[in-house]
Design an enzyme around this catalytic site. Sequence first.
Site, short mmCIF file in Angstrom:
data_model
loop_
_atom_site.label_atom_id
_atom_site.label_comp_id
_atom_site.label_asym_id
_atom_site.label_seq_id
_atom_site.Cartn_x
_atom_site.Cartn_y
_atom_site.Cartn_z
N THR A 22 0.85 -1.20 0.00
CA THR A 22 0.00 0.00 0.00
C THR A 22 0.89 1.24 0.00
O THR A 22 2.05 1.19 0.39
CB THR A 22 -0.94 0.02 1.22
N GLY A 23 0.33 2.35 -0.46
CA GLY A 23 1.14 3.56 -0.58
C GLY A 23 2.25 3.40 -1.59
O GLY A 23 3.36 3.94 -1.42
N ALA A 24 1.98 2.67 -2.67
CA ALA A 24 3.02 2.30 -3.63
C ALA A 24 3.27 3.35 -4.71
O ALA A 24 4.10 3.14 -5.58
CB ALA A 24 2.67 0.97 -4.29
N SER A 25 2.55 4.47 -4.68
CA SER A 25 2.66 5.44 -5.77
C SER A 25 3.88 6.34 -5.66
O SER A 25 4.24 7.01 -6.63
CB SER A 25 1.39 6.30 -5.83
N SER A 26 4.53 6.39 -4.49
CA SER A 26 5.71 7.26 -4.33
C SER A 26 6.50 6.81 -3.11
O SER A 26 6.07 5.94 -2.34
CB SER A 26 5.30 8.73 -4.18
N GLY A 27 7.67 7.41 -2.95
CA GLY A 27 8.46 7.23 -1.74
C GLY A 27 8.86 5.80 -1.44
O GLY A 27 9.24 5.02 -2.32
N GLY A 82 7.08 3.24 -0.56
CA GLY A 82 6.24 2.23 -1.20
C GLY A 82 6.67 1.95 -2.63
O GLY A 82 6.72 0.78 -3.05
N TYR A 99 0.56 12.43 13.73
CA TYR A 99 1.47 11.48 13.10
C TYR A 99 2.15 10.61 14.16
O TYR A 99 2.20 9.39 14.04
CB TYR A 99 2.51 12.26 12.29
N SER A 128 7.75 4.28 12.16
CA SER A 128 8.68 5.40 12.18
C SER A 128 9.47 5.33 13.47
O SER A 128 9.06 4.69 14.45
CB SER A 128 7.92 6.73 12.13
#
Length: 350
Positions: free
Chosen positions: A13-18, A20, A156, A143
């Site tokens: 998940t969150g694979a569109s940037s960074g 991921g 966060y 984190s």
Amino acid sequence: MPQKLRDAVVVVTGASSGIGRATARMFADRGATVVLAARRAEALEEVATECRNAGANALVVPTDVRDEDQVRRLCQAAVEQFGRIDVWVNNAGVAMFGRFEEIPREIFDNVIKTNLFGYVHGARAVLPVFREQGHGVLINNASMVSYVGQPYTSGYVASKHAIRGLGESLRMELMDAPDIHVCTVMPATIDTPLFHHAANYTGRGAKGMEPIYPAELCAATIVQMAERPMREVFVGNSGRMLARIHAVAPGLTERLMARMVERNHLRDTPAPHSPGNILAPMAEWTGVSGNWRNEASDGRSGALRLGLLGLGLAGVACLGWHLVRERRPEPRWRRALPRQLRSRRRRGWV
């Protein structure tokens, strides 16, 4: 037993940037089949093309992890297409900056919904699959602030503390399933677009806080945990060092972190209030890097200063603690213990 990644089915998940995006590409390079999830379908297609160019199968499933039904459909799509799920990486996350009382309620709530409940939804969807097939690795990307808090990012930090606690609880509940593993990754500051996407209500620009580590380092750690699951792993020495200092001198650590954030996480230049990508995705910054390492003055010197300061604080704190302990008379209840138990108590066994 090591998990064979070639031909493994991995959901990210969150694979569109960074992190991921870097993680998906690294799994693809190892021959795994990747299922890519995020809100930005166009960016996911770019990642899928990169993975296919590496010779891997890739399935794109646009998903907002705040919606449990969408996460459940993501899980179903992976199983229907490939027959199983071997690794699930909970990685989608958003960030915010601002004093607690000045952050809009909607922004704060959606940080929690994305960072915490997004992971809860992922675990609820995939754990029954793991139990049915008898194996699986759930990796939660948290984190370093899972251990050490920081100012201006209360939502966060709260979500990341909760993610670490969730992992501990799940491991206990899965003791009857030795081939199902729950791992927690705790990166320090990573060079990703996270801070470009972050909501900001401080009136000052935000930037990556030195020392800054490449996203590929975190991705490599996640891939390694898929092969050889571990309970918890820090990525970056600064996070590991701060956690150790916090264990012996929490008050000093809080003051240190507050000063670091004030001087190194926020700019002196003004910035307008912005919800960032909290409520809706942003088209910009779809790559792996946020270019923070290029902007940093000197990441190595920053790490060295942090390490030396941390060692000094930890040494002073430990010395003071031992001096106080040695001068303190032994409590009456402990003097009444049998000699064997008193010895174990000194060693921290009971």
